[in-house]
Design a protein around this motif. Structure first.
Motif, PDB file in Angstrom:
ATOM      1  N   ILE A 105       0.902  -1.055  -0.019  1.00 54.97           N
ATOM      2  CA  ILE A 105       0.236  -0.216  -0.049  1.00 54.97           C
ATOM      3  C   ILE A 105       0.768   1.257  -0.014  1.00 54.97           C
ATOM      4  O   ILE A 105       1.843   1.408   0.782  1.00 54.97           O
ATOM      5  N   GLU A 106       0.528   2.125  -0.995  1.00 54.13           N
ATOM      6  CA  GLU A 106       1.263   3.460  -1.008  1.00 54.13           C
ATOM      7  C   GLU A 106       0.288   4.488  -0.401  1.00 54.13           C
ATOM      8  O   GLU A 106       0.840   5.477   0.378  1.00 54.13           O
ATOM      9  N   VAL A 107      -0.975   4.296  -0.879  1.00 61.77           N
ATOM     10  CA  VAL A 107      -1.941   5.345  -0.194  1.00 61.77           C
ATOM     11  C   VAL A 107      -2.902   4.733   0.444  1.00 61.77           C
ATOM     12  O   VAL A 107      -3.527   3.907  -0.092  1.00 61.77           O
ATOM     13  N   LEU A 108      -3.248   5.279   1.481  1.00 60.08           N
ATOM     14  CA  LEU A 108      -4.680   4.763   2.371  1.00 60.08           C
ATOM     15  C   LEU A 108      -5.497   5.952   2.297  1.00 60.08           C
ATOM     16  O   LEU A 108      -5.228   6.856   2.765  1.00 60.08           O
ATOM     17  N   LEU A 109      -6.775   5.817   1.670  1.00 62.41           N
ATOM     18  CA  LEU A 109      -7.908   6.751   1.639  1.00 62.41           C
ATOM     19  C   LEU A 109      -8.530   6.275   3.121  1.00 62.41           C
ATOM     20  O   LEU A 109      -9.015   5.407   3.221  1.00 62.41           O
ATOM     21  N   VAL A 110      -8.909   7.046   4.084  1.00 58.67           N
ATOM     22  CA  VAL A 110      -9.572   6.827   5.026  1.00 58.67           C
ATOM     23  C   VAL A 110     -11.019   7.805   5.282  1.00 58.67           C
ATOM     24  O   VAL A 110     -10.895   9.044   5.281  1.00 58.67           O
ATOM     25  N   GLY A 111     -11.913   7.019   4.943  1.00 59.26           N
ATOM     26  CA  GLY A 111     -13.205   7.509   4.664  1.00 59.26           C
ATOM     27  C   GLY A 111     -13.830   7.810   6.401  1.00 59.26           C
ATOM     28  O   GLY A 111     -14.206   6.560   6.821  1.00 59.26           O
ATOM     29  N   THR A 112     -13.934   8.915   6.762  1.00 58.87           N
ATOM     30  CA  THR A 112     -14.227   8.953   8.144  1.00 58.87           C
ATOM     31  C   THR A 112     -15.753   9.175   8.510  1.00 58.87           C
ATOM     32  O   THR A 112     -15.942   9.657   9.517  1.00 58.87           O
ATOM     33  N   ALA A 142     -14.006   9.774  -0.247  1.00 60.43           N
ATOM     34  CA  ALA A 142     -12.843   8.505  -0.093  1.00 60.43           C
ATOM     35  C   ALA A 142     -13.202   7.482  -1.258  1.00 60.43           C
ATOM     36  O   ALA A 142     -12.209   6.880  -1.919  1.00 60.43           O
ATOM     37  N   VAL A 143     -14.584   7.105  -1.346  1.00 57.78           N
ATOM     38  CA  VAL A 143     -14.888   6.224  -2.271  1.00 57.78           C
ATOM     39  C   VAL A 143     -14.543   6.569  -3.633  1.00 57.78           C
ATOM     40  O   VAL A 143     -14.130   5.870  -4.475  1.00 57.78           O
ATOM     41  N   ARG A 144     -15.095   7.806  -4.033  1.00 56.09           N
ATOM     42  CA  ARG A 144     -14.883   8.352  -5.487  1.00 56.09           C
ATOM     43  C   ARG A 144     -13.236   8.450  -5.742  1.00 56.09           C
ATOM     44  O   ARG A 144     -13.033   7.802  -6.836  1.00 56.09           O
ATOM     45  N   THR A 145     -12.400   8.785  -4.888  1.00 49.08           N
ATOM     46  CA  THR A 145     -11.052   8.882  -5.004  1.00 49.08           C
ATOM     47  C   THR A 145     -10.322   7.525  -5.053  1.00 49.08           C
ATOM     48  O   THR A 145      -9.546   7.067  -6.033  1.00 49.08           O
ATOM     49  N   PHE A 146     -10.899   6.834  -4.385  1.00 48.11           N
ATOM     50  CA  PHE A 146     -10.456   5.024  -4.329  1.00 48.11           C
ATOM     51  C   PHE A 146     -10.833   4.536  -5.712  1.00 48.11           C
ATOM     52  O   PHE A 146     -10.091   3.921  -6.543  1.00 48.11           O
ATOM     53  N   ASN A 147     -12.147   4.773  -6.249  1.00 50.29           N
ATOM     54  CA  ASN A 147     -12.486   4.073  -7.698  1.00 50.29           C
ATOM     55  C   ASN A 147     -11.452   4.700  -8.630  1.00 50.29           C
ATOM     56  O   ASN A 147     -11.201   3.726  -9.374  1.00 50.29           O
ATOM     57  N   ILE A 148     -11.247   5.928  -8.537  1.00 45.62           N
ATOM     58  CA  ILE A 148     -10.220   6.670  -9.439  1.00 45.62           C
ATOM     59  C   ILE A 148      -8.805   5.796  -9.682  1.00 45.62           C
ATOM     60  O   ILE A 148      -8.514   5.542 -10.437  1.00 45.62           O
ATOM     61  N   MET A 149      -8.259   5.930  -8.383  1.00 38.36           N
ATOM     62  CA  MET A 149      -6.973   5.505  -8.260  1.00 38.36           C
ATOM     63  C   MET A 149      -6.931   3.688  -8.416  1.00 38.36           C
ATOM     64  O   MET A 149      -5.743   3.506  -9.011  1.00 38.36           O
ATOM     65  N   LEU A 150      -8.028   3.193  -8.282  1.00 36.90           N
ATOM     66  CA  LEU A 150      -7.943   1.642  -8.388  1.00 36.90           C
ATOM     67  C   LEU A 150      -7.997   1.709 -10.007  1.00 36.90           C
ATOM     68  O   LEU A 150      -7.370   0.828 -10.539  1.00 36.90           O
ATOM     69  N   ALA A 161      -5.270   1.748  -1.014  1.00 34.85           N
ATOM     70  CA  ALA A 161      -6.390   0.860  -0.264  1.00 34.85           C
ATOM     71  C   ALA A 161      -7.183   2.211   0.568  1.00 34.85           C
ATOM     72  O   ALA A 161      -7.033   3.119   0.279  1.00 34.85           O
ATOM     73  N   ALA A 162      -8.256   1.453   1.143  1.00 34.88           N
ATOM     74  CA  ALA A 162      -9.296   2.368   1.724  1.00 34.88           C
ATOM     75  C   ALA A 162      -9.716   1.870   2.830  1.00 34.88           C
ATOM     76  O   ALA A 162     -10.102   0.455   3.069  1.00 34.88           O
ATOM     77  N   ALA A 163      -9.866   2.787   3.814  1.00 36.40           N
ATOM     78  CA  ALA A 163     -10.675   2.299   5.128  1.00 36.40           C
ATOM     79  C   ALA A 163     -11.991   3.219   5.183  1.00 36.40           C
ATOM     80  O   ALA A 163     -11.837   4.419   5.222  1.00 36.40           O
TER      81      ALA A 163
END
Length: 128
Positions: A70-77, A107-115, A122-124
């Protein structure tokens, strides 16, 4: 002896974009999950976390175990942005993970783009 229903920890063994979120859960890979999730290199896992709980290192153990992928973790709070506590930021930095807190929707939107870009993301995601 007959075996009853076996309850297993929620886990989808693959990487998939998040199709929808809200109403306390997420939709992905033609499935739905009620509650929060961790989207990791090993798959999508159910996560016992909600907006009322502190963002503590122990809650992110599984993320830290997969840190070398994992390089980037998006944390959807949740519905609102919550800052990451210093101890948690230090744990991520020590494992060379760039952690970015944001609302779960962002976080969901950014995760989808990066994926889609095949990034080491990764996303939490705390359910809203």
């Amino acid at each position: 002896m007959a075996k009853g229903i076996e309850i297993r920890a929620a886990h989808f063994p693959g990487r998939a974009p998040i199709d929808a979120y809200g109403n306390g859960g997420f939709r992905f890979a033609d499935m739905s999950h009620r509650g929060s999730i961790l989207c990791l290199p090993s798959g999508i896992h159910g996560w016992a976390m909600d907006e009322t709980m502190p963002l503590a290192v122990d809650s992110f153990r599984r993320v830290l175990e997969e840190a070398n992928e994992i390089e980037v973790l998006l944390v959807g709070t949740g519905a609102n942005l919550r800052p990451l506590p210093a101890e948690l930021k230090a744990a991520f930095k020590g494992r060379r993970i760039s952690a970015d807190p944001m609302s779960t929707g962002a976080a969901v939107r950014t995760f989808n783009i990066m994926l889609a870009e095949s990034r080491a993301v990764a996303a939490a995601l705390i359910a809203v």
